[in-house]
Design an enzyme around this catalytic site. Structure first.
Site, mmCIF file in Angstrom:
data_model
loop_
_atom_site.group_PDB
_atom_site.id
_atom_site.type_symbol
_atom_site.label_atom_id
_atom_site.label_comp_id
_atom_site.label_asym_id
_atom_site.label_seq_id
_atom_site.Cartn_x
_atom_site.Cartn_y
_atom_site.Cartn_z
ATOM 1 N N HIS A 200 25.622 3.704 -16.890
ATOM 2 C CA HIS A 200 24.443 3.914 -16.030
ATOM 3 C C HIS A 200 24.612 3.234 -14.663
ATOM 4 C CE1 HIS A 200 21.887 4.749 -19.869
ATOM 5 N NE2 HIS A 200 22.598 5.788 -19.494
ATOM 6 N N HIS B 60 16.098 13.757 -20.406
ATOM 7 C CA HIS B 60 16.277 13.588 -21.855
ATOM 8 C C HIS B 60 15.020 14.184 -22.470
ATOM 9 C CE1 HIS B 60 19.089 9.962 -20.924
ATOM 10 N NE2 HIS B 60 19.668 11.120 -20.709
ATOM 11 N N HIS C 209 22.018 15.922 -25.054
ATOM 12 C CA HIS C 209 20.592 15.709 -25.307
ATOM 13 C C HIS C 209 19.853 16.972 -24.915
ATOM 14 C CE1 HIS C 209 20.446 15.067 -20.927
ATOM 15 N NE2 HIS C 209 21.509 14.300 -21.095
ATOM 16 N N ARG D 130 33.900 11.676 -17.500
ATOM 17 C CA ARG D 130 32.897 12.446 -18.257
ATOM 18 C C ARG D 130 32.789 13.806 -17.589
ATOM 19 N NH1 ARG D 130 29.285 9.003 -18.344
ATOM 20 N NH2 ARG D 130 27.794 9.519 -16.697
ATOM 21 N N GLU E 152 28.300 16.773 -22.887
ATOM 22 C CA GLU E 152 28.849 15.762 -21.989
ATOM 23 C C GLU E 152 29.745 14.719 -22.664
ATOM 24 O OE1 GLU E 152 25.895 12.887 -20.556
ATOM 25 O OE2 GLU E 152 24.340 14.116 -21.458
ATOM 26 N N ASP F 233 27.532 11.692 -11.771
ATOM 27 C CA ASP F 233 26.569 12.249 -12.727
ATOM 28 C C ASP F 233 25.265 12.387 -11.955
ATOM 29 O OD1 ASP F 233 24.702 12.774 -14.709
ATOM 30 O OD2 ASP F 233 25.524 11.302 -16.110
ATOM 31 N N GLU G 13 30.126 17.097 -17.763
ATOM 32 C CA GLU G 13 28.813 17.458 -18.326
ATOM 33 C C GLU G 13 28.292 18.758 -17.731
ATOM 34 O OE1 GLU G 13 25.657 14.628 -17.388
ATOM 35 O OE2 GLU G 13 24.436 15.433 -19.021
ATOM 36 N N ASP H 64 21.512 18.398 -14.864
ATOM 37 C CA ASP H 64 22.234 17.169 -15.218
ATOM 38 C C ASP H 64 23.720 17.495 -15.336
ATOM 39 O OD1 ASP H 64 23.027 14.742 -16.250
ATOM 40 O OD2 ASP H 64 21.931 14.915 -18.134
ATOM 41 N N HIS I 210 28.849 7.152 -26.502
ATOM 42 C CA HIS I 210 27.556 7.832 -26.420
ATOM 43 C C HIS I 210 27.621 9.167 -27.153
ATOM 44 C CE1 HIS I 210 29.103 10.562 -23.259
ATOM 45 N NE2 HIS I 210 29.618 9.503 -22.663
ATOM 46 N N ASP J 68 0.811 -1.218 0.000
ATOM 47 C CA ASP J 68 0.000 0.000 0.000
ATOM 48 C C ASP J 68 0.851 1.278 0.000
ATOM 49 O OD1 ASP J 68 0.996 -0.341 2.495
ATOM 50 O OD2 ASP J 68 -0.874 0.091 3.565
ATOM 51 N N TYR K 197 36.238 6.436 -21.733
ATOM 52 C CA TYR K 197 36.115 5.298 -20.812
ATOM 53 C C TYR K 197 37.064 4.193 -21.292
ATOM 54 C CZ TYR K 197 31.895 8.078 -20.513
ATOM 55 O OH TYR K 197 31.026 9.145 -20.431
HETATM 56 N N1 GLY Z 1 22.397 11.516 -16.485
HETATM 57 C C1 GLY Z 1 21.865 11.105 -17.708
HETATM 58 C C2 GLY Z 1 22.607 11.710 -18.799
HETATM 59 O O1 GLY Z 1 23.637 12.307 -18.579
HETATM 60 O O2 GLY Z 1 22.185 11.665 -19.909
HETATM 61 MN MN MN Z 2 24.205 13.188 -16.755
HETATM 62 MN MN MN Z 3 23.053 14.079 -19.653
#
Ligand code: GLY
Ligand code: MN
Ligand code: MN
Length: 439
Positions: free
Chosen positions: A244, A362, A355, A407, A385, A261, A409, A272, A351, A40, A389
């Protein structure tokens, strides 16, 4: 806390959407469903982004209906009625009266009456815009309302003939951020930047990845940003190579980097940010060499965010710098053009460079118009970003590079002659990071 977005702006958004709708049409936009976490206990409620964008109304069990040209009001909200007994347990409800007075809707009805009222509103409209295919239950409800009209055709009722995905019209509006949206996003960026600084300063004490996650959450909450925009990634050592990674449970080891991140959500707007820094407060020679490449790539990409450029320009700029850097450091061989053409960089950078960013991390909006990359225009918000890696099991490179994940960003908004970085309050040069961590 009052919203940073004025009530009038929500009305403007509805008006602009209706201007784009066919005149004899109707739009139906449901609030997000509530989701059970276990037994619940519900997950904390998060409003649907489209519904939020058009109404600013934060309650579940509500449906917004837009009816261009309706005499008794074009913007109609169905929502829960006020109920002192229920409100004693679950908190304040605006009720249909509050929907009109506080949220500026033109007309409002109890959600319990929607099955009786809405078919009559749809009747005679030839086109229905709604989030087609997003939620099976809502698809079925729309068809149930239409069936009611179909059952009355012999009495002269006109059921709609066209059902159109709302997103084609709405998501293009959402792509262009207003001044007040940028204000909220800048505030979210500021809070997240402070959180990253706090986590960096905490790292030297050691502990586990989740200790840094705790610092992030502390700062978000302390500023009234009650939730993250997405699960925080705190990856130390080789965990930084897992894009991720959200386990956040490994011990912090001196000599490792940590990739964080994370970003808060404020008034449903996402921030982000990613930063990568050494647990010890000092980069090793290899970490520094790779870090400088990623940072140069990020500067090059940010420089490419301006009107006149298209969506892919920042990515192309970052990719060139990253690939050249990998060649210079001996991780790749040959020429930059060949390495890009053959995608030899892919094991190290798999990647995209960013975005759209907004109510969704996103965010919505097309990246291409037909076959062409979308032109960048003032008000568009995006992340920048790039990363590198080096997988821990990549035997094609010298051992000294393996297990390093980096990374960087930031969140940016396109302005009329370039872009504004919303998240620059968190350091990103090697010297700045080492100075902050030494404090
Ligand atoms: N944290 C998700 C991205 O950087 O796209
Ligand atoms: Mn991110
Ligand atoms: Mn991002």
């Amino acid at each position: 806390m009052p919203s940073m977005i004025p009530v009038k702006e929500f009305a403007d958004r509805r008006r602009r959407l209706m201007e784009r709708m066919a005149p004899d049409s109707i739009a139906i936009v449901p609030a997000a469903p509530e989701c059970v976490r276990n037994r619940d206990v519900l997950h904390p409620f998060r409003q649907d982004s489209d519904f939020q964008y058009l109404s600013g109304f934060g309650e579940p069990e509500a449906v917004l209906v837009l009816i261009p040209g309706r005499e008794h009001g074009e913007s109609v909200l169905f929502c829960k009625e006020r109920n002192p007994e229920k409100e004693l347990w679950d908190g304040f409800l605006a009720g249909p009266e509050g929907a009109i007075e506080t949220f500026g809707l033109d007309d409002a009805f109890p959600i319990a009456d929607i099955d009786d009222i809405l078919p009559g509103m749809i009747e005679g409209r030839s086109r229905v815009y709604y989030p087609l295919g997003k939620d099976h239950n809502f698809d079925a409800r729309v068809m149930d309302w239409v069936k009611v009209i179909r059952s009355k055709v012999r009495a002269g009722a006109h059921p709609p003939g066209e059902f159109v995905a709302l997103e084609h019209l709405l998501h293009d509006l959402r792509l262009y951020k207003s001044a007040s949206e940028v204000k909220v996003m800048a505030k979210a960026g500021e809070i997240s930047a402070e959180a990253h600084c706090r986590a960096m300063q905490r790292a030297r004490k050691g502990g586990h990845e989740y200790n840094l996650e705790a610092e992030l959450i502390h700062t978000f909450m302390a500023h009234g940003a009650r939730t993250t925009a997405y699960p925080s990634i705190v990856g130390s050592g080789a965990n930084g190579c897992i894009l991720h990674y959200i386990e956040n449970s490994a011990p912090l080891k001196t000599g490792d980097l940590v990739l964080i991140d994370a970003g808060c959500e404020l008034e449903c707007y996402a921030s982000d940010i990613t930063r990568t820094f050494p647990v010890s407060g000092r980069f090793s020679a290899e970490q520094k060499a790779l870090y400088e490449v990623v940072l140069s790539a990020q500067y090059a990409a940010i420089d490419a965010v301006r009107p006149g450029n298209h969506w892919n320009h920042p990515h192309e700029a970052a990719l060139r710098v990253l690939t050249q850097g990998l060649i210079d450091l001996g991780l790749l061989s040959g020429t930059v053009d060949d390495a890009i053409a053959s995608e030899a960089y892919k094991p190290f950078f798999m990647h995209r460079t960013g975005h759209w960013l907004g109510l969704d991390v996103h965010d919505v909006g097309d990246y291409k118009v037909g076959d062409a990359w979308r032109q960048l225009e003032p008000g568009m918000a995006l992340t920048v970003e790039p990363g590198l890696y080096i997988a821990p099991d990549n035997t094609s490179v010298d051992e000294k590079w393996r297990g390093i994940g980096i990374r960087i960003e930031d969140d940016v908004v396109v302005t009329k002659d370039g872009c504004r970085v919303l998240t620059e309050a968190v350091p990103k040069t090697v010297a700045e990071i080492e100075t902050l961590m030494a404090d």
